[in-house]
Scaffold this active site. Sequence first.
Site, PDB file in Angstrom:
ATOM      1  N   CYS A  89       0.452 -16.729 -10.052  1.00  0.00           N
ATOM      2  CA  CYS A  89       1.035 -17.519 -11.129  1.00  0.00           C
ATOM      3  C   CYS A  89       2.083 -16.758 -11.939  1.00  0.00           C
ATOM      4  O   CYS A  89       3.205 -16.598 -11.478  1.00  0.00           O
ATOM      5  CB  CYS A  89      -0.064 -18.097 -12.015  1.00  0.00           C
ATOM      6  SG  CYS A  89       0.472 -19.548 -12.966  1.00  0.00           S
ATOM      7  N   GLU A 116      -4.475 -21.498  -7.748  1.00  0.00           N
ATOM      8  CA  GLU A 116      -5.111 -20.477  -8.596  1.00  0.00           C
ATOM      9  C   GLU A 116      -6.395 -21.007  -9.225  1.00  0.00           C
ATOM     10  O   GLU A 116      -6.453 -22.141  -9.701  1.00  0.00           O
ATOM     11  CB  GLU A 116      -4.127 -20.061  -9.692  1.00  0.00           C
ATOM     12  CG  GLU A 116      -4.657 -18.995 -10.648  1.00  0.00           C
ATOM     13  CD  GLU A 116      -3.695 -18.718 -11.797  1.00  0.00           C
ATOM     14  OE1 GLU A 116      -3.810 -17.641 -12.406  1.00  0.00           O
ATOM     15  OE2 GLU A 116      -2.844 -19.586 -12.084  1.00  0.00           O
ATOM     16  N   LYS A 155      -4.303  -9.754 -10.698  1.00  0.00           N
ATOM     17  CA  LYS A 155      -3.077 -10.242 -11.329  1.00  0.00           C
ATOM     18  C   LYS A 155      -2.508  -9.204 -12.293  1.00  0.00           C
ATOM     19  O   LYS A 155      -3.192  -8.711 -13.186  1.00  0.00           O
ATOM     20  CB  LYS A 155      -3.386 -11.550 -12.058  1.00  0.00           C
ATOM     21  CG  LYS A 155      -2.190 -12.273 -12.638  1.00  0.00           C
ATOM     22  CD  LYS A 155      -2.641 -13.635 -13.168  1.00  0.00           C
ATOM     23  CE  LYS A 155      -1.514 -14.465 -13.716  1.00  0.00           C
ATOM     24  NZ  LYS A 155      -1.985 -15.810 -14.143  1.00  0.00           N
TER      25      LYS A 155
END
Length: 302
Positions: A152, A42, A115
């Site tokens: 993540c 990431e 995200k």
Amino acid sequence: MLTTVAALQMAMTNSVAENVATAERLVRQAAKEGAHIILIPELFEGPYFCIDQLPEHFDRARPLADHPTVEHFRAVAAELRVVLPLSVYERAGQATFNTVVMVDADGTVLGSYRKSHIPDGPGYTEKYYFNPGDTGFRVWPTRHGTIGVGICWDQWFPESARCMALLGAELLLYPTAIGSEPPAPEWDSSGHWQRVMQGHAGANLMPLVAANRVGCEVGLAAGVELGQRAITFYGSSFIADSTGAKVAEAARQGEAVLTAAFDLAELRATRQSWGLFRDRRPDLYGPILTLDGVIPAPCNER
């Protein structure tokens, strides 16, 4: 026919050019080892700036159109004939997102994912920098298989993995930046982190790849009294098979290139025969569509 996936593990510097060069070197190594789909950690262009809340870090965000790092790796993907999900900091008008751009093995950009779950805790103050993603969960049919990518914090939510599986994913990928907790540096979440994702792989009967960074990164805020924080990223990148078992794992420190090969057609047949998706009861899953688990009564019953 086997599809080989790779997870890269690396440390980042303050130089975008250095980080791009390191990532490319590891991508090329993975390709030499036969990888078709290669996952970089990431926000690999630089340090994990979310340690601090400093407005100058917003200058790191770039529009996706003609993004220099994306353009660079489009050429690399086409040359090596590999699929590259690229984690970048996106600017879109007045909004900024933590975004993955999916580059296919011919260099074509297939789309992007923003995200969905944005953490906010000491040292991981992402809500300061990122708007909540508005793309929904996405999967892409690439030259080497259909891929779902979470980023993540997304990896802690089983709903994310299940949604990608229902959308047709054959592989689950998670680029990551996770390590120590500044308020409690003795707390080690690495085992928990791995086991949660291993559960996603087993519950959805599909392989999973997690790529983390390594190294100690110190925030730029001057002085501990002003909130200076440090995170030691614990590596431990891994690849799990469709039962959740780890088939490759990196150390807590140092660069790594992990690879594993899977027969996606065989795994597809296994999923069809196992019954996990056949026996789902979405009519009973209403509570997960609410924040408090309570399903509102119809208007005529209130």
